[in-house]
Design an enzyme around this catalytic site. Structure first.
Site, mmCIF file in Angstrom:
data_model
loop_
_atom_site.group_PDB
_atom_site.id
_atom_site.type_symbol
_atom_site.label_atom_id
_atom_site.label_comp_id
_atom_site.label_asym_id
_atom_site.label_seq_id
_atom_site.Cartn_x
_atom_site.Cartn_y
_atom_site.Cartn_z
ATOM 1 N N GLY A 218 1.625 5.550 -6.526
ATOM 2 C CA GLY A 218 2.576 5.234 -7.585
ATOM 3 C C GLY A 218 3.912 4.777 -7.041
ATOM 4 O O GLY A 218 4.552 3.876 -7.590
ATOM 5 N N ARG B 4 -2.436 12.831 5.110
ATOM 6 C CA ARG B 4 -0.998 12.963 4.830
ATOM 7 C C ARG B 4 -0.322 13.976 5.758
ATOM 8 O O ARG B 4 0.868 13.839 6.060
ATOM 9 C CB ARG B 4 -0.792 13.354 3.365
ATOM 10 C CG ARG B 4 -1.116 12.211 2.410
ATOM 11 C CD ARG B 4 -0.840 12.564 0.973
ATOM 12 N NE ARG B 4 -1.023 11.417 0.108
ATOM 13 C CZ ARG B 4 -0.880 11.416 -1.209
ATOM 14 N NH1 ARG B 4 -0.553 12.549 -1.817
ATOM 15 N NH2 ARG B 4 -1.049 10.321 -1.923
ATOM 16 N N GLY C 58 -2.668 4.384 -2.902
ATOM 17 C CA GLY C 58 -3.635 4.656 -3.956
ATOM 18 C C GLY C 58 -5.053 4.288 -3.585
ATOM 19 O O GLY C 58 -5.526 4.557 -2.475
ATOM 20 N N LYS D 262 -6.305 -1.958 -15.133
ATOM 21 C CA LYS D 262 -5.511 -2.398 -16.281
ATOM 22 C C LYS D 262 -4.390 -3.349 -15.908
ATOM 23 O O LYS D 262 -3.659 -3.122 -14.944
ATOM 24 C CB LYS D 262 -4.922 -1.183 -16.993
ATOM 25 C CG LYS D 262 -5.960 -0.240 -17.582
ATOM 26 C CD LYS D 262 -5.287 0.932 -18.287
ATOM 27 C CE LYS D 262 -6.307 1.865 -18.919
ATOM 28 N NZ LYS D 262 -5.657 3.004 -19.602
#
Length: 655
Positions: free
Chosen positions: A378, A39, A355, A200
């Site tokens: 996110g 980053r 992610g 999920k």
């Protein structure tokens, strides 16, 4: 047509440039040294552009979750050292991000200097987007550059709050993220294939719902596949399943059929009894099912072959979520195969959605062979969902100030059972869940909030409660407090609604206490004011509004008022079918603005949003929302019907 300003449009010479970077990097637990500088490297082009053009680069970032307190293990001092070695120029580190020490360090900067401030999350005001904190951050700079896409989905002081006071433009990294992900959302070349994995279904509902409108094929892997497979009646053994999402999975499969989107589920899986390296594993056909005591941990070889075939002619591919437990080599083959296939698609735009997907593509050394690897997990997910991105919305527009953002809020009052509320929320989610130009909020009954929250959490639609009591707890039978709402992600609270005042006898003083409690807990009050027919006919409209506002705002400062939305609701027009004329509504709302200006200043009165409430319907909303002082609607009866979607569309046309 207006466009977002870019770094290239700004004169940087001699300017103090506050750069929001994303230096939320992992640190070695023993040495504190940066263990992955990806980053930091990603921010170098923007930093170099600023200093090479004679700007003074003042960098601000968060690191970890220090929970609003100073914690040495989350200090950015080691990050400053790594940045200095990467950029090859001195980097001055300041052990704070606001205050006298920072101001002195900035005053000593020469053109081309670089300064890194301490972790902005050492202050709880950062995540609260506190106006005073934002103002202090912005006071040391002339220009704001937002290059932290990883926080673009958050409304924090250092990325959104400072944009109230400074021209805010995207850095090169942010600009690329917006362009690449925006292209995949708005104008993808077809065939457009989306690969979704991870644990999920609930984490991906919004993405799936949004992309069912755009994608040609959706390939499902990861543990989330077992919820879909169980919804089809297949045996999944001890694999991870969200039992409460099985019905939703069936609905998604049905919707895919209706939309003619190819929804591809795995045909085989690698199973094991334990999630551990060296655990006994084997491949099973999913038609036969997963035996009891075993769990699926990766897609199998036949699925890899199937997915590769489905990707062979793709022109645009978005991948978010691993195919299995890729951190363990025994269960990484599916994820690695997808990564290698994407790296080989030379004629396609291939976007990795941050992610775990980004971690996987880096693990296999393939990041340079795809079109784009997002730096925001996110954030990329929420952008793919079609959610509003505060860190993007706050960027400055060429040609003038941004207008107040419109809102359409639905007060369901004492209507809809919990099941009915969930079903209607699902309808709204599928109909307007991707709208970004206006804020959409619904207020179900307290009994239905949890169910509605579950349905709407992956959409851009926000939700609130219709009432609270100002105490945090105590012997107040039948009441709820603002402090109870944090677990439900509630963002808004109706305060002072005419029905609370006139049916339940709530006073202006009690309304004021409620506003303070709502603000105390970081929520946004929608503060309702309005006169009765008798008061209007007696010429007392302005007197009544002034009394309600003065008492409601008693004890509040400017920073508090910036967090309040006002709803003007003439009591004589609520549920009566009678609507204030656009001119009557605008007159009352202009009076409210003038009153705020006299109390707090003109600038604040111009920024506060004021909604109209009173028998709003699609037939009358167009003329109302066209008025200068009306920033949207607080809708009653029409919010319980499908026509609420029309109201949102009307507001969109004026945004």
């Amino acid at each position: 047509m207006s466009k977002t300003l870019t770094l290239k449009d700004i004169d940087l010479a001699g300017k103090r440039v506050l750069v929001r970077v994303d230096f939320n990097v992992p640190l070695d637990k023993e040495t504190g040294e940066v263990s992955d500088d990806t980053r930091i490297v990603a921010a170098l082009p923007t930093i170099n552009e600023i200093i090479e053009r004679g700007g003074k680069a003042i960098l601000v970032s968060h690191l970890g979750r220090p929970k609003g307190k100073r914690d040495p293990k989350y200090s950015l001092e080691k990050v400053a050292e790594r940045l200095q070695s990467l950029i090859g120029k001195p980097v001055t580190f300041v052990p704070d991000c606001i205050g006298e020490e920072v101001e002195k360090a900035v005053s000593k900067m020469n053109n081309g200097d670089i300064l890194l401030l301490e972790n902005v999350r050492f202050y709880s005001e950062e995540e609260k987007n506190d106006p005073d904190f934002s103002r202090r951050l912005s006071s040391i700079a002339d220009i704001h550059v937002n290059d932290a896409f990883g926080t673009a989905h958050r409304s924090h002081a250092s990325n959104v709050g400072v944009a109230r006071y400074l021209t805010s433009v995207p850095g090169f990294l942010m600009q690329k993220e917006i362009e690449m992900l925006g292209m995949a959302i708005e104008n993808p070349e077809h065939p457009y294939v989306v690969i979704l994995g991870g644990a999920k279904v609930s984490d991906k509902i919004g993405v799936i719902t949004n992309l069912l409108e755009k994608a040609d094929r959706i390939l499902i892997g990861g543990a989330m596949m077992f919820t879909f497979l169980k919804a089809q009646g297949k045996s999944v053994g001890d694999s991870l399943v969200e039992e409460d999402k099985i019905d939703l999975a069936r609905e998604i499969l049905q919707k895919a059929r209706e939309k003619n989107v190819e929804f591809v589920l795995p045909v085989d899986t690698v199973i094991a009894k334990e999630i551990a390296a060296g655990s006994e594993s084997k491949v099973v056909d999913l038609e036969e099912g997963v035996p009891a005591g075993w769990k699926g941990l990766d897609i199998g070889p036949s699925t890899i072959e199937l997915f590769n075939k489905k990707l062979s002619d793709a022109k645009t591919v978005v991948w978010n979520g691993p195919m299995g437990v890729f951190e363990i080599d025994d269960f990484a083959k599916g994820t690695e195969s997808i990564a290698r296939t994407l790296a080989s698609l030379n004629d396609a735009v291939t976007i990795i959605g941050g992610g775990d997907s980004a971690a996987a593509i880096n693990k296999f050394g393939l990041a340079e062979k795809v079109s784009h690897v997002s730096t925001g997990g996110g954030a990329s997910l929420e952008m793919l969902e079609g959610k509003e991105m505060p860190g993007i919305k706050s960027l400055s527009i060429e040609g003038g100030k941004k207008k107040r953002r419109l809102m359409v809020a639905g007060n369901w009052k004492m209507n809809k059972s919990p099941n009915e509320a969930r079903m209607f929320a699902g309808f709204l989610a599928s109909s307007i869940g991707n709208e970004n130009a206006v804020d959409v909020v619904v207020f179900p009954t307290s009994l239905s909030v949890a169910g509605v929250a579950d349905i709407l959490k992956d959409t851009s639609i926000k939700f609130g409660v219709q009432n609270i009591y100002p105490a945090d707890s105590g012997a107040f039978t039948g009441e709820i407090s603002a402090s109870m709402l944090s677990d439900l992600a509630v963002e808004y609270v109706l305060v002072g609604h005419s029905e609370r005042r006139h049916i339940f006898g709530e006073t202006c003083e009690l309304t004021g206490e409620k506003i303070k409690s709502v603000l105390k807990h970081g929520l946004t009050p929608i503060f309702c004011v309005g006169e009765t027919l008798e008061e209007r006919e007696a010429g007392r409209m302005k007197e009544v509004l002034e009394t309600q506002i003065r008492k409601g705002f008693s004890g509040l400062g400017k920073s508090d008022l910036e967090r309040i939305i006002i709803a003007y609701e003439p009591v004589w027009a609520i549920g009566t079918g009678v609507v204030a004329s656009p001119e009557q509504a605008d007159e009352a709302m202009k009076f409210i603005r003038d009153l705020i200006a006299s109390l707090y200043g003109v600038d604040l009165s111009e920024s506060v949003r004021i909604l109209y409430g009173g028998s709003i319907k699609p037939e009358n909303f167009e003329s109302l929302i066209s008025m200068e002082n009306i920033d949207g609607g607080l809708v009653g009866g029409a919010s319980l019907q499908e026509s609420f979607v029309q109201l949102v569309a009307i507001a969109e046309s004026h945004a």
